[in-house]
Design a protein around this motif. Structure first.
Motif, PDB file in Angstrom:
ATOM      1  N   ARG A  38      31.516  38.367  32.739  1.00  0.00           N
ATOM      2  CA  ARG A  38      30.938  38.639  34.196  1.00  0.00           C
ATOM      3  C   ARG A  38      30.244  40.487  33.809  1.00  0.00           C
ATOM      4  NH1 ARG A  38      34.614  37.800  38.944  1.00  0.00           N
ATOM      5  NH2 ARG A  38      33.464  39.220  40.075  1.00  0.00           N
ATOM      6  N   VAL A  39      31.508  40.630  32.878  1.00  0.00           N
ATOM      7  CA  VAL A  39      31.439  42.500  32.957  1.00  0.00           C
ATOM      8  C   VAL A  39      29.848  43.019  31.413  1.00  0.00           C
ATOM      9  CG1 VAL A  39      32.377  43.540  31.214  1.00  0.00           C
ATOM     10  CG2 VAL A  39      33.687  42.728  32.308  1.00  0.00           C
ATOM     11  N   HIS A  40      29.950  41.617  30.904  1.00  0.00           N
ATOM     12  CA  HIS A  40      28.103  41.215  30.179  1.00  0.00           C
ATOM     13  C   HIS A  40      27.179  42.136  31.726  1.00  0.00           C
ATOM     14  CE1 HIS A  40      24.835  39.545  27.784  1.00  0.00           C
ATOM     15  NE2 HIS A  40      25.399  40.339  27.241  1.00  0.00           N
ATOM     16  N   ARG A  41      27.192  41.031  32.650  1.00  0.00           N
ATOM     17  CA  ARG A  41      26.305  40.398  33.050  1.00  0.00           C
ATOM     18  C   ARG A  41      26.233  42.594  34.290  1.00  0.00           C
ATOM     19  NH1 ARG A  41      27.118  38.615  37.986  1.00  0.00           N
ATOM     20  NH2 ARG A  41      28.699  36.774  37.265  1.00  0.00           N
ATOM     21  N   ALA A  42      27.612  42.449  34.882  1.00  0.00           N
ATOM     22  CA  ALA A  42      28.013  44.087  35.305  1.00  0.00           C
ATOM     23  C   ALA A  42      26.846  44.749  34.663  1.00  0.00           C
ATOM     24  CB  ALA A  42      29.769  43.969  36.092  1.00  0.00           C
ATOM     25  N   PRO A  59      35.698  50.329  32.771  1.00  0.00           N
ATOM     26  CA  PRO A  59      34.894  51.739  32.994  1.00  0.00           C
ATOM     27  C   PRO A  59      35.091  51.682  35.007  1.00  0.00           C
ATOM     28  CG  PRO A  59      33.617  50.935  31.658  1.00  0.00           C
ATOM     29  CD  PRO A  59      34.741  49.889  31.496  1.00  0.00           C
ATOM     30  N   VAL A  60      34.926  52.344  35.189  1.00  0.00           N
ATOM     31  CA  VAL A  60      35.595  52.972  36.681  1.00  0.00           C
ATOM     32  C   VAL A  60      33.641  52.008  37.669  1.00  0.00           C
ATOM     33  CG1 VAL A  60      35.452  54.468  38.647  1.00  0.00           C
ATOM     34  CG2 VAL A  60      36.880  54.223  36.631  1.00  0.00           C
ATOM     35  N   ALA A  61      33.061  53.073  36.652  1.00  0.00           N
ATOM     36  CA  ALA A  61      31.604  52.921  36.835  1.00  0.00           C
ATOM     37  C   ALA A  61      31.566  50.753  37.183  1.00  0.00           C
ATOM     38  CB  ALA A  61      30.461  53.476  36.688  1.00  0.00           C
ATOM     39  N   LEU A  62      31.436  50.119  37.094  1.00  0.00           N
ATOM     40  CA  LEU A  62      31.508  48.611  36.801  1.00  0.00           C
ATOM     41  C   LEU A  62      32.618  48.182  37.903  1.00  0.00           C
ATOM     42  CD1 LEU A  62      31.603  47.670  32.922  1.00  0.00           C
ATOM     43  CD2 LEU A  62      29.588  47.947  34.341  1.00  0.00           C
ATOM     44  N   HIS A  63      33.737  48.470  38.647  1.00  0.00           N
ATOM     45  CA  HIS A  63      34.049  48.169  39.362  1.00  0.00           C
ATOM     46  C   HIS A  63      33.506  47.156  40.642  1.00  0.00           C
ATOM     47  CE1 HIS A  63      37.572  50.388  37.663  1.00  0.00           C
ATOM     48  NE2 HIS A  63      37.240  49.941  37.031  1.00  0.00           N
ATOM     49  N   PRO A  64      32.296  48.063  40.947  1.00  0.00           N
ATOM     50  CA  PRO A  64      31.483  48.054  42.356  1.00  0.00           C
ATOM     51  C   PRO A  64      30.754  46.251  41.866  1.00  0.00           C
ATOM     52  CG  PRO A  64      31.079  50.468  42.157  1.00  0.00           C
ATOM     53  CD  PRO A  64      31.835  49.997  41.207  1.00  0.00           C
ATOM     54  N   TYR A  65      30.292  46.202  40.589  1.00  0.00           N
ATOM     55  CA  TYR A  65      29.315  45.117  40.023  1.00  0.00           C
ATOM     56  C   TYR A  65      30.873  44.431  39.765  1.00  0.00           C
ATOM     57  CZ  TYR A  65      26.147  48.465  39.751  1.00  0.00           C
ATOM     58  OH  TYR A  65      25.005  49.706  39.798  1.00  0.00           O
ATOM     59  N   LEU A  66      32.069  44.559  39.674  1.00  0.00           N
ATOM     60  CA  LEU A  66      33.231  43.362  39.602  1.00  0.00           C
ATOM     61  C   LEU A  66      34.298  43.066  40.343  1.00  0.00           C
ATOM     62  CD1 LEU A  66      34.223  44.780  36.115  1.00  0.00           C
ATOM     63  CD2 LEU A  66      32.811  42.845  36.441  1.00  0.00           C
ATOM     64  N   GLY A  67      33.528  43.077  42.089  1.00  0.00           N
ATOM     65  CA  GLY A  67      34.363  43.318  43.134  1.00  0.00           C
ATOM     66  C   GLY A  67      35.144  43.998  43.381  1.00  0.00           C
ATOM     67  N   GLY A  68      35.280  44.983  42.822  1.00  0.00           N
ATOM     68  CA  GLY A  68      37.138  45.818  42.739  1.00  0.00           C
ATOM     69  C   GLY A  68      37.567  45.354  42.069  1.00  0.00           C
ATOM     70  N   LYS A  69      37.259  44.233  41.052  1.00  0.00           N
ATOM     71  CA  LYS A  69      38.576  44.642  39.579  1.00  0.00           C
ATOM     72  C   LYS A  69      38.596  45.167  38.569  1.00  0.00           C
ATOM     73  CE  LYS A  69      39.237  40.001  40.919  1.00  0.00           C
ATOM     74  NZ  LYS A  69      40.063  39.776  41.901  1.00  0.00           N
ATOM     75  N   THR A  70      39.371  45.543  37.609  1.00  0.00           N
ATOM     76  CA  THR A  70      39.561  47.170  37.262  1.00  0.00           C
ATOM     77  C   THR A  70      39.878  46.760  35.570  1.00  0.00           C
ATOM     78  OG1 THR A  70      42.019  47.111  37.858  1.00  0.00           O
ATOM     79  CG2 THR A  70      40.754  48.237  39.092  1.00  0.00           C
ATOM     80  N   HIS A  71      40.499  45.649  35.078  1.00  0.00           N
ATOM     81  CA  HIS A  71      40.975  45.062  33.911  1.00  0.00           C
ATOM     82  C   HIS A  71      40.474  44.193  33.934  1.00  0.00           C
ATOM     83  CE1 HIS A  71      44.067  44.515  36.566  1.00  0.00           C
ATOM     84  NE2 HIS A  71      45.197  43.925  35.480  1.00  0.00           N
ATOM     85  N   ILE A  72      40.624  43.345  32.624  1.00  0.00           N
ATOM     86  CA  ILE A  72      40.629  42.106  32.138  1.00  0.00           C
ATOM     87  C   ILE A  72      42.259  41.959  31.070  1.00  0.00           C
ATOM     88  CG2 ILE A  72      39.781  40.015  30.890  1.00  0.00           C
ATOM     89  CD1 ILE A  72      37.289  41.642  30.186  1.00  0.00           C
ATOM     90  N   THR A  73      43.384  41.109  32.089  1.00  0.00           N
ATOM     91  CA  THR A  73      44.361  41.007  31.775  1.00  0.00           C
ATOM     92  C   THR A  73      44.354  40.449  30.567  1.00  0.00           C
ATOM     93  OG1 THR A  73      44.809  38.306  32.378  1.00  0.00           O
ATOM     94  CG2 THR A  73      45.590  40.070  34.626  1.00  0.00           C
ATOM     95  N   ALA A  74      45.427  40.644  29.672  1.00  0.00           N
ATOM     96  CA  ALA A  74      46.086  39.868  28.442  1.00  0.00           C
ATOM     97  C   ALA A  74      45.649  37.996  27.455  1.00  0.00           C
ATOM     98  CB  ALA A  74      46.652  40.303  27.479  1.00  0.00           C
ATOM     99  N   ASP A  75      45.532  37.361  29.029  1.00  0.00           N
ATOM    100  CA  ASP A  75      44.911  36.213  29.215  1.00  0.00           C
ATOM    101  C   ASP A  75      43.242  36.179  29.593  1.00  0.00           C
ATOM    102  OD1 ASP A  75      45.114  36.553  31.850  1.00  0.00           O
ATOM    103  OD2 ASP A  75      46.859  34.305  32.149  1.00  0.00           O
ATOM    104  N   GLY A  76      43.360  37.033  29.644  1.00  0.00           N
ATOM    105  CA  GLY A  76      41.713  36.515  29.762  1.00  0.00           C
ATOM    106  C   GLY A  76      41.143  36.866  31.294  1.00  0.00           C
TER     107      GLY A  76
END
Length: 430
Positions: free
Chosen positions: A173-177, A410-427
């Protein structure tokens, strides 16, 4: 491809350009072949004139009953016909050999390119951003706990072998964003036209952008003759192949997001772990078609377009100009962007932006008609990564890693990820 007329007119300048690239003089061999080819063409023209005269005289000899002269002239016509066929075939073979020779010689460096032997003599132009200071030892992308569930090299090896990866979950999802962010920025902020192109091309297209004949082993060819593109530079640039454009149509600025395929011939042992160097990857490419007098300014503009993506993503980078010994085959001048990878504790290439002058345009026969009149001239072509999506993913993951194994995005990616801000340690995206 090089202009044979320019080599004839100034062979010393041609050889000096090759010397700056660390290559031996080539003009003596080129000009010898060219001279022999031209001599055969001239001889064929003379033989044709002889044949035409003899053909006219055959009828006159027949009319006056001069059988001996008739037979002599008829034999001469036949002899000249055979001579013309031989000379034409030899000239055609030499023309093909000359074209092949000119296609295998790299472009000449622009006058302001620094002279040097290899990457150690590239010149840094500027830096942006400060590499983050970690209070723990940063990991390479494939070892970060948040990344491991979504980056599967073992399954990819089962499916396809080495230098492939299966991405899933948060990582893909990050790759696509990232690809979407790049496209949106280039279209909205930079005025590039989004273009979707095939990834299978005919051989002429690969010749047009100088992948062939010299670098055939670096690409993949299908059994029916198509080639898989190593980058959409091939398709975007070839959209003007064979065209005569009007000057007011230029510049043409395009961008495309495509799959890319490279055999990585000669890279054995390099970057064998992780997804830094893959056989199949994605890239957002930029291509510009310009007039000769605007291409260098366009080169700087395209470099800024690529730099802007890294700045949006808050990734420290440096911009360098490649020296003569490190430039790519078709480039007159190249700017490389190198992003900071904390897992490797070094800057690594993430984009190359090159101006090719008329080197590719000659191969493609791509020209424009000057607004002020005159004969059509060859366009200038430029290409650059804006950016390599997989390498940008690596940079985002490594620069955003946290001590607990998570990754801050990065903040610039947040709108492309539905407002998600990070990937947790379990992915998981959160």
């Amino acid at each position: 491809m090089h202009d044979i007329r320019a080599i004839r007119e100034n062979p010393a300048a041609f050889d000096e350009g090759l010397r700056r690239r660390g290559l031996s003089p080539a003009s003596p061999e080129i000009l010898a072949l060219d001279a022999d080819r031209r001599a055969k063409i001239a001889a064929a023209e003379t033989a044709t004139a002889d044949q035409n005269r003899a053909s006219k005289d055959v009828g006159a000899a027949k009319a006056r009953g001069d059988d001996a002269e008739f037979e002599r002239l008829r034999a001469l016509v036949s002899e000249k016909k055979a001579e013309i066929a031989r000379l034409t075939a030899e000239a055609d073979a030499q023309d093909a050999a000359l074209r092949d020779m000119l296609m295998r010689i790299p472009n000449l460096p622009h006058a302001d390119v620094p002279e040097g032997r290899d990457e150690e003599e590239n010149v840094e132009l500027r830096r942006w951003g400060t590499p983050r200071t970690f209070d723990f030892k940063p990991l390479e992308h494939f070892d970060i706990p948040a990344v491991k569930p979504g980056m599967d090299f073992e399954t990819a090896a089962k499916l396809s072998g080495s230098r492939f990866v299966v991405l899933k979950g948060a990582v893909i999802r990050v790759h696509r964003a990232l690809a979407q962010l790049m496209l949106d920025t280039h279209i909205t902020d930079h005025g590039l036209t989004e273009t979707w192109t095939p990834v299978l091309v005919k051989e002429d297209a690969m010749y047009g952008t100088n992948q062939l004949p010299k670098f055939a082993e670096d690409s993949y060819q299908t059994t029916n003759g198509w080639w898989l593109v190593p980058t959409s530079e091939v398709t975007l640039t070839n959209t003007v192949a064979g065209d005569i454009l009007e000057e007011n149509q230029l510049p043409i600025r395009m961008t495309a997001h495509t799959q890319c395929f490279r055999s990585e011939a000669g890279s054995a042992g390099k970057d064998t772990t992780g997804m830094l160097r893959q056989h199949q990857f994605e890239k957002v490419e930029m291509v510009s078609i310009t007039t000769p007098d605007t291409s260098m300014a366009e080169h700087d503009r395209m470099t800024r377009c690529a730099e802007a993506i890294l700045e949006k993503l808050e990734l420290p980078y440096r911009t360098i100009v490649l020296c003569t010994g490190d430039m790519g085959f078709g480039a007159q001048k190249t700017h490389d962007l190198e992003v900071w990878l904390p897992g490797q504790n070094r800057y690594r290439e993430i984009s190359s932006v090159s101006v090719c002058g008329d080197f590719q345009a000659r191969r493609m026969n791509a020209r424009f008609r000057p607004a002020g009149g005159g004969k059509p001239e060859f366009v200038h072509t430029l290409n650059g990564s804006g950016l390599a999506v997989g390498r940008t993913l690596i940079a985002v993951l490594e620069n955003g890693q946290q001590a607990d194994g998570s990754v801050t995005l990065p903040v610039a990616l947040h709108p492309y990820l539905g407002g998600k801000t990070h990937i947790t340690a379990d992915g998981q995206l959160a």
